[in-house]
Design a protein around this motif. Structure first.
Motif, short mmCIF file in Angstrom:
data_model
loop_
_atom_site.label_atom_id
_atom_site.label_comp_id
_atom_site.label_asym_id
_atom_site.label_seq_id
_atom_site.Cartn_x
_atom_site.Cartn_y
_atom_site.Cartn_z
N ALA A 243 0.83 -1.21 0.00
CA ALA A 243 0.00 0.00 0.00
C ALA A 243 0.86 1.25 0.00
O ALA A 243 0.51 2.26 -0.64
N GLY A 244 1.99 1.21 0.72
CA GLY A 244 2.86 2.38 0.74
C GLY A 244 3.51 2.65 -0.60
O GLY A 244 3.64 3.80 -1.03
N GLU A 245 3.93 1.58 -1.29
CA GLU A 245 4.53 1.76 -2.61
C GLU A 245 3.51 2.24 -3.63
O GLU A 245 3.81 3.06 -4.49
N ALA A 246 2.29 1.71 -3.54
CA ALA A 246 1.25 2.11 -4.49
C ALA A 246 0.61 3.44 -4.12
O ALA A 246 -0.11 4.02 -4.93
N VAL A 248 -1.87 4.12 -1.99
CA VAL A 248 -3.33 3.98 -2.00
C VAL A 248 -3.79 3.75 -0.57
O VAL A 248 -3.00 3.34 0.30
N PRO A 249 -5.07 3.99 -0.29
CA PRO A 249 -5.60 3.71 1.05
C PRO A 249 -5.46 2.23 1.41
O PRO A 249 -5.55 1.36 0.54
N PHE A 250 -5.26 1.98 2.67
CA PHE A 250 -5.02 0.63 3.18
C PHE A 250 -6.05 0.35 4.27
O PHE A 250 -6.03 0.96 5.32
N SER A 283 -7.68 1.07 -3.90
CA SER A 283 -7.35 0.84 -2.49
C SER A 283 -7.00 -0.63 -2.30
O SER A 283 -7.18 -1.45 -3.20
N ILE A 284 -6.51 -0.92 -1.11
CA ILE A 284 -6.13 -2.28 -0.73
C ILE A 284 -6.91 -2.66 0.52
O ILE A 284 -6.96 -1.91 1.50
N ILE A 285 -7.54 -3.83 0.47
CA ILE A 285 -8.20 -4.42 1.64
C ILE A 285 -7.29 -5.54 2.15
O ILE A 285 -6.94 -6.45 1.39
N PHE A 286 -6.94 -5.47 3.40
CA PHE A 286 -6.08 -6.50 3.99
C PHE A 286 -6.83 -7.20 5.11
O PHE A 286 -7.30 -6.56 6.05
N VAL A 287 -6.98 -8.51 4.98
CA VAL A 287 -7.67 -9.33 5.98
C VAL A 287 -6.63 -10.23 6.63
O VAL A 287 -6.11 -11.16 6.00
#
Length: 657
Positions: A243-246, A248-250, A283-287
């Motif tokens: 997410a930091g490299e892209a 985008v919201p995490f 964005s990225i969804i992390f589960v």
């Protein structure tokens, strides 16, 4: 004896990059308070004021004693008298002033009555009111508690109503932690090691940054990426680095945050989570720990199975439903991939499975260098040597190792960490706390020295065994002594020769006891258990037994991710006859290893006795001393009577395969 093959993880640091200040959200207009909120306290205040005012006397009325009252009646100074049923007297004098008095209850009032008649005093009778406020005060006295109780019930009802409306809505909302793109915290450069993993997930970063390039080529980015690895391997931080490299919201959430005791709440939270991701797309969804909600459906579980399956069904529907062109990628992490539902793992949901391995020797050196920031080390500290001495250590283990070393330095009165502090910290992590109060008897101390000398000499005499680094008879944790071996290089394959030497080294302590004392002791219990486990795997899994042949029965546990459960271990894929062959071959391999160790130690009996004597005197020796004793010419070896004055001791070793 220690043969360290523990599993490890990477470690990384985070570099905070401040972003532009965000405007605070405008406060929403507050609705006007309802009428009852200010009317009810006003009514209660008015009633209280009335009670107080009515209970306070209007003027100062003199109180006369009964004797003075009778005297004034006899003098003809009393005009009117009012007597109630409790003997309270109030009246007026002929000069216009008022008075009060009280007639004693036990007193005969017939004489007073005749005197009042003779003086022609206007006498009236009344009944006591029981309070100082009259009818209004009495009414207020009874109404005030009712008003207060009614107000409390009304307030509780309004609060419960708000909880059932807004509260249930809030309960169904997602508990995801949202980290906006304006302030990314982690980049790939902050992650030590993991070059292969970085390269594999870098395509996700490129897809989120330049989705039009993939659209022109007709390619679609991955919907989901499942990261699999042992606990603590840094799967969460790698997702943050993506997410930091892209930029985008995490949106981060754990699998257990979806499941509640209320049916439908988990599915509502899944919908809300993907709704928030759509608003912030790309964005990225992390589960994290997705196995808590993504386990196989239909499996026998106690309680909450329907709610968990509904949540999983909603998750599957959402991953099928969102448009890939919006730039939403789902990252998930688990250390139990075998427990996930097959519908969750199919292409179109989690398209890629990325294995996050344990750090190798070079990566451990890089991780140690990261953790060393902010600490002062002596010149004798070599990160490559320490990385070689910590095979299988995780990033958390390495951080704990350096912290323990810093504590040792402070305990010694200094602030600079040297190699001895790191060595003591490693012993503390592997063996446990040094038991300074565990004093051994002289014969036990000598028995432990003989036991550990057997391990060390057999390891030095076996061609394929790992070199000996240190031998000690200082008790640590449950072990009364330890022989540490350090591999020269990172091993990934183990030959039959190496395993045979490993069995011989395991049984070297027991063999030394048999050679010197003529009998074994309980100190070899851990060695026997470890050797039996290795031999059983050689027969059952590795196909290294001529009796069973090239047949392998895997244990069924995931490689490096956990251990098999009791239920899995009881489900053997072979019958009782095969199990009998496995047991016989296991006993044969262990017995051969013991005979080999005994033969080696008998051939080098003087070296065994000399090394045991050195251990008894010094308590700790390094590997070079073992080699010196072993390679010393026989005619210069100092003979010693190694037989203890008492019976056999209880040496203890710590081993692991």
């Amino acid at each position: 004896m220690i043969t360290s093959v523990r599993l490890g993880v990477r470690h990384w640091t985070r570099s905070a990059k401040p972003g532009p200040p965000r405007e605070p959200p405008k406060p929403s207009p507050q609705p006007a308070p309802p009428l009852w909120r200010w009317l009810l306290p006003l009514v209660a205040l008015i009633v209280l004021i009335v009670i107080v005012v009515r209970s306070v006397p209007s003027g100062r009325t003199p109180s006369l004693s009964y004797t003075d009252f009778v005297a004034k009646v006899g003098a003809g100074q009393v005009r009117t008298v009012d007597i109630n049923d409790k003997g309270a007297v109030s009246g007026t004098l002929k000069n216009g002033t008022t008075f009060t008095s009280r007639i004693p209850v036990a007193l005969d009032t017939s004489g007073l009555e005749r005197q009042l008649r003779a003086e022609k005093v206007d006498v009236t009778a009344s009944q006591s009111s029981g309070g100082g406020g009259g009818a209004l005060g009495t009414l207020a006295f009874f109404l005030l508690p009712l008003v207060v109780i009614g107000g409390l019930f009304l307030w509780a009802g309004r609060r419960a109503a708000r909880s059932m409306t807004g509260g249930v809505t809030a309960m169904g909302r997602s508990r995801a932690k949202i980290i906006e793109a304006e302030r990314p915290t982690t980049r790939f450069a902050d992650v030590a090691g993991y070059e292969g993993v970085k390269q594999e997930v870098s395509e996700i970063v490129d897809f989120l940054r330049n989705p039009e390039r993939y659209a022109l080529a007709g390619a679609k980015g991955p919907r989901g990426v499942l990261m699999v690895g042992p606990p603590g391997t840094g799967k969460t931080l790698i997702a943050r680095a993506v997410a930091g490299e892209a930029e985008v919201p995490f949106l981060s959430v754990t699998g257990s945050a979806f499941v509640e005791m209320f049916v439908g709440v988990g599915a509502s939270r899944v919908r809300d989570l993907f709704g928030e991701a759509r608003k912030r797309a790309p964005s990225i969804i992390f589960v994290d720990e997705i196995d808590a909600v993504g386990g196989r459906r239909g499996s026998s579980r106690l309680g909450g199975n329907d709610e968990r399956e509904q949540t999983l069904n909603q998750l599957l529907a959402e991953m099928d439903g969102f448009d890939q062109s919006t730039g939403i990628v789902v990252l998930a992490a688990t250390n139990r991939p075998e427990s996930l539902d097959s519908a969750l793992l199919r292409p179109g949901r989690f398209d890629r499975h990325v294995t996050v391995p344990l750090p190798n020797q070079a990566e451990r050196a890089a991780i140690l260098a990261v953790h060393a920031r902010g600490k002062t080390f002596a010149d004798d500290v070599d990160w490559n040597v320490l990385a070689r001495a910590t095979p299988g250590f995780s990033g958390a283990d390495l951080a704990n190792l350096l912290n323990e070393a810093a504590i040792n330095a402070v305990r010694a009165g200094g602030t600079v960490i040297d190699a001895k502090d790191l060595d003591d910290a490693r012993d503390r992590v592997l063996l446990g706390r040094r038991e300074t109060s565990n004093a051994l008897l002289p014969e036990e101390r000598h028995a432990v020295a003989v036991h550990e000398s057997g391990h060390a000499l057999v390891a030095a005499l076996c061609e394929h065994a790992d070199p000996v680094a240190k031998v000690t008879i200082l008790p640590s944790g449950p072990a009364l002594g330890a022989t540490e071996q350090l591999p020269e290089a990172e091993r990934h394959l183990y030959t039959e020769s190496y395993l045979a030497d490993l069995l011989a080294v395991r049984l070297g302590g027991r063999a030394a006891e048999l050679v010197v004392f003529g009998e074994g002791s309980t100190g070899a219990a851990d060695d026997l258990a470890g050797a039996t486990s290795i031999a059983a795997r050689m027969v059952r899994e590795f196909g290294l037994s001529p009796a069973l042949g090239p047949v392998g029965y895997a244990s069924g546990s995931p490689q490096g991710l956990g251990t098999a459960t009791t239920e899995e271990s009881l489900q053997r894929p072979y019958g009782e006859r095969t199990q009998r062959v496995v047991d016989e071959e296991t006993a044969r391999l262990v017995g051969q290893a013991e005979h080999r160790a005994v033969a080696l130690l008998r051939a080098h009996r003087p070296a065994l006795e000399e090394l045991a004597g050195l251990l008894t005197a010094r308590e700790t020796v390094d590997g070079s001393v073992v080699l010196d004793v072993l390679h010393r010419p026989r005619d210069t070896q100092a003979p010693a009577d190694s037989r203890a004055p008492g019976g056999p001791g209880t040496p203890g070793t710590t081993g692991g395969a």
